[in-house]
Design an enzyme around this catalytic site. Structure first.
Site, PDB file in Angstrom:
ATOM      1  N   ARG A 176       0.826  -1.203   0.000  1.00  0.00           N
ATOM      2  CA  ARG A 176       0.000   0.000   0.000  1.00  0.00           C
ATOM      3  C   ARG A 176       0.860   1.253   0.000  1.00  0.00           C
ATOM      4  O   ARG A 176       1.996   1.254   0.506  1.00  0.00           O
ATOM      5  CB  ARG A 176      -0.940   0.015   1.214  1.00  0.00           C
ATOM      6  CG  ARG A 176      -0.243   0.106   2.558  1.00  0.00           C
ATOM      7  CD  ARG A 176      -1.246   0.065   3.703  1.00  0.00           C
ATOM      8  NE  ARG A 176      -2.151   1.186   3.676  1.00  0.00           N
ATOM      9  CZ  ARG A 176      -1.912   2.357   4.270  1.00  0.00           C
ATOM     10  NH1 ARG A 176      -0.759   2.541   4.920  1.00  0.00           N
ATOM     11  NH2 ARG A 176      -2.789   3.334   4.217  1.00  0.00           N
ATOM     12  N   LEU A 177       0.319   2.293  -0.595  1.00  0.00           N
ATOM     13  CA  LEU A 177       0.890   3.632  -0.518  1.00  0.00           C
ATOM     14  C   LEU A 177      -0.193   4.551   0.021  1.00  0.00           C
ATOM     15  O   LEU A 177      -1.349   4.475  -0.412  1.00  0.00           O
ATOM     16  CB  LEU A 177       1.338   4.127  -1.898  1.00  0.00           C
ATOM     17  CG  LEU A 177       2.498   3.403  -2.580  1.00  0.00           C
ATOM     18  CD1 LEU A 177       2.740   4.004  -3.966  1.00  0.00           C
ATOM     19  CD2 LEU A 177       3.767   3.491  -1.749  1.00  0.00           C
ATOM     20  N   ASP A 178       0.160   5.413   0.961  1.00  0.00           N
ATOM     21  CA  ASP A 178      -0.810   6.374   1.468  1.00  0.00           C
ATOM     22  C   ASP A 178      -1.328   7.236   0.322  1.00  0.00           C
ATOM     23  O   ASP A 178      -0.640   7.448  -0.686  1.00  0.00           O
ATOM     24  CB  ASP A 178      -0.183   7.268   2.535  1.00  0.00           C
ATOM     25  CG  ASP A 178       0.042   6.525   3.851  1.00  0.00           C
ATOM     26  OD1 ASP A 178      -0.531   5.436   4.020  1.00  0.00           O
ATOM     27  OD2 ASP A 178       0.810   7.035   4.688  1.00  0.00           O
ATOM     28  N   ARG A 179      -2.515   7.772   0.506  1.00  0.00           N
ATOM     29  CA  ARG A 179      -3.161   8.530  -0.567  1.00  0.00           C
ATOM     30  C   ARG A 179      -2.297   9.697  -1.055  1.00  0.00           C
ATOM     31  O   ARG A 179      -2.254   9.988  -2.259  1.00  0.00           O
ATOM     32  CB  ARG A 179      -4.515   9.054  -0.067  1.00  0.00           C
ATOM     33  CG  ARG A 179      -5.339   9.755  -1.122  1.00  0.00           C
ATOM     34  CD  ARG A 179      -6.705  10.127  -0.592  1.00  0.00           C
ATOM     35  NE  ARG A 179      -6.613  11.032   0.538  1.00  0.00           N
ATOM     36  CZ  ARG A 179      -6.468  12.356   0.416  1.00  0.00           C
ATOM     37  NH1 ARG A 179      -6.370  12.905  -0.784  1.00  0.00           N
ATOM     38  NH2 ARG A 179      -6.412  13.118   1.477  1.00  0.00           N
ATOM     39  N   VAL A 181       0.935   9.911  -1.040  1.00  0.00           N
ATOM     40  CA  VAL A 181       2.260   9.446  -1.489  1.00  0.00           C
ATOM     41  C   VAL A 181       2.156   8.964  -2.927  1.00  0.00           C
ATOM     42  O   VAL A 181       1.169   8.341  -3.322  1.00  0.00           O
ATOM     43  CB  VAL A 181       2.778   8.326  -0.573  1.00  0.00           C
ATOM     44  CG1 VAL A 181       4.114   7.787  -1.068  1.00  0.00           C
ATOM     45  CG2 VAL A 181       2.897   8.832   0.862  1.00  0.00           C
TER      46      VAL A 181
END
Length: 394
Positions: A176-179, A181
């Protein structure tokens, strides 16, 4: 004098009559995003508002409440008057049936809330495909776009955009990547390949690299931050804890370690290679704060004086961005920039967001973090993503 029927039914009756005349197609999560769902305006990707069925089931805490009390107490984004009208109009149903406002719900019943869904806009950057292999797809995720459906986002996500614009589905993100990022996002094209990646992750065989643009001149040589990270879900932010647990004080956070190496500096900012050994929420961001060199546009960690997100009922990142303006100012800007006419989408007389395209509360001033995923390495594979433009210091 004999009065016209429309004059006697009152505003509520007119609203119900208008709703009954609408030809509504109710969507569910099974409905895929389509290319025509998107509107591009002022550098933002918007989603045309659509009618959607939210489904939940009565739990122990809800049992015994009236249907209106349940919604007014548990879902405070709308007024009690709205929920009363929604029940009367059949927009809120129990087990597929309309009920009176005095109806008392029972355990495990299915509650459907049919509403006009407005998604927040994201930046209009493309989701660039990097590698399209038989079992794996890698893309460059733009900042501001969440990876998968969550919260208010369903179609304005990486998965939604890839399905709408390229017909790529189903996809299984393996990390996952934070929104906020950007950078490399790896997705498996089938459950078997996703399971192989999962085994690599659980065995600790993955190495990750990010680049960040930080404030100040970052020191030379490898810098290692070994500090527990404690994530506060209510505040939406993490804190770093340095020390040793003993009988008097126990560290609350989870063990976390990040390695940092300066790539370049111009005396004001530095580009830093970040290699997280662990994967905690906001780990890189809070560990860079520990070094005294936070990400240069990270409003959440540049200062400890951040507005509580509950102040505006929004995310912590947006609360930080809003800290310099009043709610009234944000609302005015929102109304001017995101109000559309009925030619762009159908206005719903029951909707509390219409005629605005973006949902109420969206301030319109979000930007991506200067944090970008550039490389993931496994036992027998490597995937990379180009550096962003901001990583070149002049």
């Amino acid at each position: 004098m004999k009065r016209n029927r429309d004059e006697t039914i009152g505003e509520e009756g007119k609203q119900e009559k208008s709703i009954r005349k609408m030809e509504i197609v109710w969507q569910t999560p099974a409905h895929p995003a389509q290319k025509h769902d998107y509107i591009f305006h002022n550098g933002k990707r918007h989603v045309r508002p659509y009618h959607f069925e939210f489904v939940s089931h009565v739990n122990k805490r809800w049992e015994g409440k009236t249907i209106v009390d349940l919604f007014a107490q548990e879902f405070r984004g709308r007024s009690r008057d709205y929920y009363e009208s929604a029940v009367k109009c059949g927009r809120i149903q129990v087990d597929g049936e309309s009920v009176p406002v005095s109806y008392i719900v029972k355990r495990c019943q299915k509650i459907s809330h049919f509403l006009h869904r407005h998604e927040p806009p994201v930046m209009a950057w493309d989701v660039d495909i990097l590698q399209n292999e038989p079992d794996v797809l890698t893309v460059c995720k733009p900042a501001s776009v969440p990876v998968h459906p969550c919260g208010q986002y369903r179609k304005n996500t990486v998965l939604g955009i890839l399905q709408a614009e390229y017909g790529l589905a189903p996809l299984y993100p393996i990390h996952r990547l934070d929104r906020l990022v950007s950078g490399l996002l790896i997705m498996a094209k089938n459950p078997a390949k996703a399971d192989i990646f999962r085994q690599h992750i659980e065995a600790g065989l993955l190495q990750k690299q990010y680049v960040a643009k930080v404030a100040g001149v970052f020191p030379e040589g490898e810098q290692v931050v070994d500090a527990n990270v404690d994530y506060n879900a209510r505040e939406g932010r993490s804190t770093a804890e340095v020390g040793i647990s003993n009988g008097d004080a126990t560290l609350k956070g989870k063990a976390a370690c990040t390695k940092f190496t300066r790539i370049s500096t111009n005396g004001t900012h530095s580009i830093v290679l970040c290699e997280p050994v662990t994967g905690r929420t906001h780990q890189i961001r809070v560990h860079l704060q520990c070094t005294g060199h936070p990400i240069a546009n990270d409003m959440l960690y540049l200062s400890d004086n951040v507005v509580d997100r509950s102040t505006f009922g929004t995310t912590a990142d947006r609360a930080a961005a809003l800290s310099g303006s009043s709610p009234e100012t944000s609302c005015e800007n929102h109304n001017e920039e995101y109000k559309y006419c009925s030619e762009d989408f159908s206005i719903d007389p029951m909707c509390t967001h219409c005629p605005n395209l973006a949902p109420n509360g969206y301030d319109g001033h979000e930007e991506g973090l200067w944090l970008h995923c550039v490389r993931y390495t496994g036992p027998d594979w490597v995937y990379e993503c180009p550096y962003p433009d901001w990583a070149s210091l002049s």
